[in-house]
Every structure is written in structure tokens, then in C-alpha cells.
Design a protein around this motif. Sequence first.
Motif, PDB file in Angstrom:
ATOM      1  N   VAL A  32     -20.817  23.074  47.196  1.00  0.00           N
ATOM      2  CA  VAL A  32     -22.179  22.820  47.657  1.00  0.00           C
ATOM      3  C   VAL A  32     -23.082  24.002  47.320  1.00  0.00           C
ATOM      4  N   HIS A  33     -24.351  23.708  47.089  1.00  0.00           N
ATOM      5  CA  HIS A  33     -25.393  24.718  46.887  1.00  0.00           C
ATOM      6  C   HIS A  33     -26.393  24.565  48.017  1.00  0.00           C
ATOM      7  N   LEU A  34     -26.574  25.650  48.772  1.00  0.00           N
ATOM      8  CA  LEU A  34     -27.458  25.655  49.936  1.00  0.00           C
ATOM      9  C   LEU A  34     -28.646  26.573  49.716  1.00  0.00           C
ATOM     10  N   VAL A  35     -29.730  26.276  50.419  1.00  0.00           N
ATOM     11  CA  VAL A  35     -30.870  27.189  50.450  1.00  0.00           C
ATOM     12  C   VAL A  35     -31.294  27.335  51.914  1.00  0.00           C
ATOM     13  N   ASP A  36     -31.543  28.579  52.313  1.00  0.00           N
ATOM     14  CA  ASP A  36     -32.061  28.858  53.642  1.00  0.00           C
ATOM     15  C   ASP A  36     -33.546  28.531  53.604  1.00  0.00           C
ATOM     16  N   THR A  37     -33.985  27.565  54.409  1.00  0.00           N
ATOM     17  CA  THR A  37     -35.369  27.101  54.324  1.00  0.00           C
ATOM     18  C   THR A  37     -36.369  28.119  54.864  1.00  0.00           C
ATOM     19  N   ARG A  38     -35.901  29.124  55.571  1.00  0.00           N
ATOM     20  CA  ARG A  38     -36.803  30.155  56.087  1.00  0.00           C
ATOM     21  C   ARG A  38     -36.924  31.352  55.150  1.00  0.00           C
ATOM     22  N   THR A  39     -35.804  31.743  54.524  1.00  0.00           N
ATOM     23  CA  THR A  39     -35.817  32.952  53.690  1.00  0.00           C
ATOM     24  C   THR A  39     -35.799  32.648  52.200  1.00  0.00           C
ATOM     25  N   GLY A  40     -35.397  31.440  51.824  1.00  0.00           N
ATOM     26  CA  GLY A  40     -35.265  31.099  50.419  1.00  0.00           C
ATOM     27  C   GLY A  40     -33.949  31.552  49.807  1.00  0.00           C
ATOM     28  N   GLU A  41     -33.111  32.224  50.603  1.00  0.00           N
ATOM     29  CA  GLU A  41     -31.811  32.692  50.102  1.00  0.00           C
ATOM     30  C   GLU A  41     -30.942  31.505  49.705  1.00  0.00           C
ATOM     31  N   LYS A  42     -30.299  31.656  48.541  1.00  0.00           N
ATOM     32  CA  LYS A  42     -29.428  30.590  48.034  1.00  0.00           C
ATOM     33  C   LYS A  42     -27.981  31.053  48.038  1.00  0.00           C
ATOM     34  N   GLU A  43     -27.076  30.107  48.259  1.00  0.00           N
ATOM     35  CA  GLU A  43     -25.659  30.407  48.209  1.00  0.00           C
ATOM     36  C   GLU A  43     -24.898  29.144  47.820  1.00  0.00           C
ATOM     37  N   ALA A  44     -23.702  29.351  47.334  1.00  0.00           N
ATOM     38  CA  ALA A  44     -22.846  28.228  46.947  1.00  0.00           C
ATOM     39  C   ALA A  44     -21.423  28.546  47.382  1.00  0.00           C
ATOM     40  N   PHE A  45     -20.699  27.514  47.777  1.00  0.00           N
ATOM     41  CA  PHE A  45     -19.301  27.706  48.116  1.00  0.00           C
ATOM     42  C   PHE A  45     -18.558  26.385  48.053  1.00  0.00           C
ATOM     43  N   THR A  46     -17.239  26.493  48.079  1.00  0.00           N
ATOM     44  CA  THR A  46     -16.345  25.345  48.113  1.00  0.00           C
ATOM     45  C   THR A  46     -15.623  25.354  49.449  1.00  0.00           C
ATOM     46  N   LEU A  47     -15.545  24.199  50.112  1.00  0.00           N
ATOM     47  CA  LEU A  47     -14.882  24.089  51.400  1.00  0.00           C
ATOM     48  C   LEU A  47     -13.395  23.817  51.182  1.00  0.00           C
ATOM     49  N   VAL A  48     -12.549  24.673  51.753  1.00  0.00           N
ATOM     50  CA  VAL A  48     -11.100  24.578  51.521  1.00  0.00           C
ATOM     51  C   VAL A  48     -10.340  24.672  52.845  1.00  0.00           C
ATOM     52  N   PHE A  49      -9.042  24.395  52.774  1.00  0.00           N
ATOM     53  CA  PHE A  49      -8.173  24.587  53.927  1.00  0.00           C
ATOM     54  C   PHE A  49      -7.999  26.088  54.163  1.00  0.00           C
ATOM     55  N   PRO A  50      -7.713  26.495  55.400  1.00  0.00           N
ATOM     56  CA  PRO A  50      -7.645  27.924  55.728  1.00  0.00           C
ATOM     57  C   PRO A  50      -6.761  28.749  54.793  1.00  0.00           C
ATOM     58  N   ARG A  51      -5.632  28.231  54.388  1.00  0.00           N
ATOM     59  CA  ARG A  51      -4.714  29.003  53.532  1.00  0.00           C
ATOM     60  C   ARG A  51      -5.304  29.311  52.153  1.00  0.00           C
ATOM     61  N   ASP A  52      -6.311  28.539  51.735  1.00  0.00           N
ATOM     62  CA  ASP A  52      -6.919  28.720  50.410  1.00  0.00           C
ATOM     63  C   ASP A  52      -8.241  29.486  50.457  1.00  0.00           C
ATOM     64  N   ALA A  53      -8.669  29.873  51.647  1.00  0.00           N
ATOM     65  CA  ALA A  53      -9.965  30.542  51.786  1.00  0.00           C
ATOM     66  C   ALA A  53      -9.958  31.918  51.121  1.00  0.00           C
ATOM     67  N   ASP A  54     -11.043  32.228  50.432  1.00  0.00           N
ATOM     68  CA  ASP A  54     -11.226  33.522  49.772  1.00  0.00           C
ATOM     69  C   ASP A  54     -12.721  33.691  49.544  1.00  0.00           C
ATOM     70  N   ILE A  55     -13.368  34.427  50.412  1.00  0.00           N
ATOM     71  CA  ILE A  55     -14.820  34.574  50.359  1.00  0.00           C
ATOM     72  C   ILE A  55     -15.293  35.148  49.026  1.00  0.00           C
ATOM     73  N   GLU A  56     -14.514  36.048  48.437  1.00  0.00           N
ATOM     74  CA  GLU A  56     -14.901  36.640  47.147  1.00  0.00           C
ATOM     75  C   GLU A  56     -14.868  35.616  46.019  1.00  0.00           C
ATOM     76  N   GLN A  57     -14.077  34.563  46.183  1.00  0.00           N
ATOM     77  CA  GLN A  57     -14.005  33.483  45.193  1.00  0.00           C
ATOM     78  C   GLN A  57     -14.923  32.310  45.558  1.00  0.00           C
TER      79      GLN A  57
END
Length: 107
Positions: A32-57
Amino acid sequence: MRIYYRQSISFINATNCNALGYINIFTMNSTVHLVDTRTGEKEAFTLVFPRDADIEQGRISVLAPVGTAILGYRAGDTFVWSVPGGERHLRIEAVTYQPEASGDYDL
């Protein structure tokens, strides 16, 4: 009852998720690609199961607060995510990958 159950499973397996309107819905293993409607900050991430989580990835656990907050929304939706410093107002700009819509059922 058993026959009905098997028929239901057969129907589910054969049904095109795009035809059911599941395209652009944020589900497990979606990106998903998100935008903060107040600041304009954009971010993207993939939702995974806990064992696969890696914020740097860019892989966020479904058990993380934002993971549970966004699950089930679709492109164009906005939602409020409560964070320690207050609230973030986020809009889903795009779901660039959604497994069911892509026919990837065994991730």
C-alpha cells in the motif's frame, strides 16, 4: 452439510476475486501507498505476518498498530490512526499489489 461445504469451497476457489470487487482492498501481503492528509508525508509498506516483519524492508506486521488499523480498507479510503502523539489522518493512495487480485493464493 459436508457436501454443501465442499461445494462452497469449490466455488470460492474458482471465483475471480476481481469480479467480486476485492481488487484494491488491503489484505495480508498487500502493498500500500499512504499519504498523511495533514503533513503530506508519503510512505509505502507491505502487510505481513509477524515472523516476516522487517521495517527496513518495508514489511509491517499485521499485529502492529498501523497494520490492524488499515486492514480491509481500499484505495481512496481515509482513516484515522491513533498514535502516542495524537492522531494521524491517512489516505490510501494505491494498493499496488494485492495477492488475491493477482491470483496469488498460496503466499
